[in-house]
Design a protein around this motif. Structure first.
Motif, PDB file in Angstrom:
ATOM      1  N   LYS A 133      -6.091  -6.078   0.105  1.00 43.08           N
ATOM      2  CA  LYS A 133      -5.930  -7.537  -0.506  1.00 43.08           C
ATOM      3  C   LYS A 133      -4.613  -7.552  -1.476  1.00 43.08           C
ATOM      4  CE  LYS A 133     -10.783  -7.471  -1.792  1.00 43.08           C
ATOM      5  NZ  LYS A 133     -11.796  -7.659  -2.822  1.00 43.08           N
ATOM      6  N   SER A 134      -3.576  -6.396  -1.033  1.00 42.71           N
ATOM      7  CA  SER A 134      -2.475  -6.441  -1.843  1.00 42.71           C
ATOM      8  C   SER A 134      -1.582  -7.555  -1.717  1.00 42.71           C
ATOM      9  CB  SER A 134      -1.661  -5.080  -1.360  1.00 42.71           C
ATOM     10  OG  SER A 134      -0.530  -5.108  -1.955  1.00 42.71           O
ATOM     11  N   THR A 135      -0.694  -7.859  -2.795  1.00 47.38           N
ATOM     12  CA  THR A 135       0.072  -8.817  -2.911  1.00 47.38           C
ATOM     13  C   THR A 135       1.503  -8.359  -3.139  1.00 47.38           C
ATOM     14  OG1 THR A 135      -0.197  -9.346  -5.302  1.00 47.38           O
ATOM     15  CG2 THR A 135      -1.507 -10.660  -3.432  1.00 47.38           C
ATOM     16  N   GLU A 136       1.369  -6.949  -3.498  1.00 45.81           N
ATOM     17  CA  GLU A 136       2.612  -5.989  -3.806  1.00 45.81           C
ATOM     18  C   GLU A 136       3.319  -5.318  -2.562  1.00 45.81           C
ATOM     19  OE1 GLU A 136       1.012  -5.217  -8.495  1.00 45.81           O
ATOM     20  OE2 GLU A 136       1.503  -3.609  -7.132  1.00 45.81           O
ATOM     21  N   ILE A 137       2.202  -4.924  -1.623  1.00 44.43           N
ATOM     22  CA  ILE A 137       2.742  -4.090  -0.510  1.00 44.43           C
ATOM     23  C   ILE A 137       3.059  -5.214   0.571  1.00 44.43           C
ATOM     24  CG2 ILE A 137       2.121  -2.536   1.255  1.00 44.43           C
ATOM     25  CD1 ILE A 137       0.036  -1.361  -0.676  1.00 44.43           C
ATOM     26  N   ASP A 138       4.371  -5.094   1.152  1.00 41.85           N
ATOM     27  CA  ASP A 138       4.829  -6.179   2.220  1.00 41.85           C
ATOM     28  C   ASP A 138       3.745  -5.963   3.496  1.00 41.85           C
ATOM     29  OD1 ASP A 138       6.487  -4.458   4.339  1.00 41.85           O
ATOM     30  OD2 ASP A 138       7.235  -3.814   2.401  1.00 41.85           O
ATOM     31  N   ASN A 139       3.758  -6.892   4.165  1.00 40.47           N
ATOM     32  CA  ASN A 139       2.949  -7.063   5.344  1.00 40.47           C
ATOM     33  C   ASN A 139       3.470  -6.124   6.290  1.00 40.47           C
ATOM     34  OD1 ASN A 139       1.160  -8.969   4.330  1.00 40.47           O
ATOM     35  ND2 ASN A 139       2.621 -10.661   4.915  1.00 40.47           N
ATOM     36  N   ALA A 140       4.900  -5.561   6.498  1.00 41.37           N
ATOM     37  CA  ALA A 140       5.182  -4.566   7.471  1.00 41.37           C
ATOM     38  C   ALA A 140       4.574  -3.197   7.111  1.00 41.37           C
ATOM     39  CB  ALA A 140       6.776  -4.954   7.519  1.00 41.37           C
ATOM     40  N   THR A 141       4.213  -3.058   5.906  1.00 35.64           N
ATOM     41  CA  THR A 141       3.924  -1.734   5.325  1.00 35.64           C
ATOM     42  C   THR A 141       2.454  -1.481   5.291  1.00 35.64           C
ATOM     43  OG1 THR A 141       5.810  -1.631   3.998  1.00 35.64           O
ATOM     44  CG2 THR A 141       4.109  -0.137   3.424  1.00 35.64           C
ATOM     45  N   LYS A 142       1.622  -2.725   5.163  1.00 34.57           N
ATOM     46  CA  LYS A 142       0.353  -2.479   5.251  1.00 34.57           C
ATOM     47  C   LYS A 142      -0.342  -1.795   6.528  1.00 34.57           C
ATOM     48  CE  LYS A 142      -1.024  -6.234   2.108  1.00 34.57           C
ATOM     49  NZ  LYS A 142      -1.836  -7.351   2.191  1.00 34.57           N
ATOM     50  N   PRO A 143       0.159  -2.098   7.682  1.00 33.67           N
ATOM     51  CA  PRO A 143      -0.318  -1.307   8.852  1.00 33.67           C
ATOM     52  C   PRO A 143      -0.301   0.171   8.759  1.00 33.67           C
ATOM     53  CG  PRO A 143       0.775  -3.197   9.678  1.00 33.67           C
ATOM     54  CD  PRO A 143       1.023  -3.341   8.282  1.00 33.67           C
ATOM     55  N   TYR A 144       0.833   0.505   8.358  1.00 32.64           N
ATOM     56  CA  TYR A 144       1.155   1.970   8.023  1.00 32.64           C
ATOM     57  C   TYR A 144      -0.260   2.541   7.095  1.00 32.64           C
ATOM     58  CZ  TYR A 144       2.746   6.452   6.269  1.00 32.64           C
ATOM     59  OH  TYR A 144       2.993   7.617   5.796  1.00 32.64           O
ATOM     60  N   PHE A 145      -0.117   2.104   6.003  1.00 32.36           N
ATOM     61  CA  PHE A 145      -1.290   2.566   5.129  1.00 32.36           C
ATOM     62  C   PHE A 145      -2.645   2.318   5.627  1.00 32.36           C
ATOM     63  CE2 PHE A 145       1.914   1.283   1.644  1.00 32.36           C
ATOM     64  CZ  PHE A 145       2.190   2.606   1.181  1.00 32.36           C
ATOM     65  N   LEU A 146      -2.913   1.512   6.626  1.00 30.08           N
ATOM     66  CA  LEU A 146      -4.256   1.368   7.198  1.00 30.08           C
ATOM     67  C   LEU A 146      -4.398   2.434   8.060  1.00 30.08           C
ATOM     68  CD1 LEU A 146      -4.788  -2.661   6.981  1.00 30.08           C
ATOM     69  CD2 LEU A 146      -5.832  -0.697   5.395  1.00 30.08           C
TER      70      LEU A 146
END
Length: 208
Positions: free
Chosen positions: A23-36
């Motif tokens: 749901k993050s609006t602070e983490i950029d979309n390029a980084t989200k896949p890494y976290f997931l």
């Protein structure tokens, strides 16, 4: 805490991590896949029976630490939300707090934390759990540290602009200052559009 209890704790932490990241609006979309992908890997290690049986306590702790790096190193509203949920769920997870480091050292550990503080501190300091944790004196001191950080950075940029050159010893600091002012949207506060263009030109023409 038994091995099973520790694993259950980390898996609950993963759930909170995933929920906020998605749901993050602070983490950029390029980084989200890494976290997931990180949470997927962690869950696989801790739910696959053949893998779990081979894990010792140090390896389990390493999985937990890797998952917590972002939440321990960032200053943001979503970081506070993460730790609030950890407390609400009564999970025995230790937090490292960049704001306490700043209070102790009168500075932020790195530019990323400075950016986070400049962008989010005015909202963070209104959160009840934060007000419970930091005294009024602490809150005012953090205000001051943020203001001084901003003033030092604009000082570096204006000095380079005036001389139309970046000293070799200041090149990395200059780049950090540009990142700080870009991410915090502060150029309009101090400079004209022409001056910002000149800064970028000086940066492009830097010779090592």
């Amino acid at each position: 805490m038994t091995k099973i209890e520790n694993i259950e704790k980390i898996l609950k932490t993963v759930e909170i991590h995933e929920r906020i990241v998605r749901k993050s609006t602070e983490i950029d979309n390029a980084t989200k896949p890494y976290f997931l992908e990180l949470s997927k890997f962690t869950k696989e290690c801790l739910t696959n029976e053949s893998k779990v049986s081979k894990l010792n306590s140090s390896q389990i702790k390493s999985l937990e630490n890797e998952l917590l790096i972002y939440w321990n190193e960032t200053i943001s509203l979503e970081t506070e939300k993460f730790w609030t949920e950890i407390v609400t769920e009564k999970l025995d997870v230790q937090r490292k707090e960049p704001l306490k480091f700043a209070l102790d050292k009168n500075r932020f550990r790195n530019v990323e934390q400075g950016i986070g503080a400049r962008k989010y501190w005015n909202e963070i300091k209104t959160i009840e759990s934060v007000k419970d944790k930091f005294s009024i004196t602490d809150i005012l001191k953090i205000d001051q540290i943020i203001a001084e950080d901003e003033n030092k950075r604009i000082g570096i940029l204006k000095k380079c602009l005036a001389k139309r050159v970046i000293p070799k010893s200041q090149y990395l600091k200059f780049g950090e200052c540009m990142a700080y002012f870009t991410n915090c949207g502060l150029f309009n506060k101090y400079m004209t559009e022409k001056e910002v263009d000149e800064l970028h030109e000086i940066w492009r023409n830097f010779k090592s």
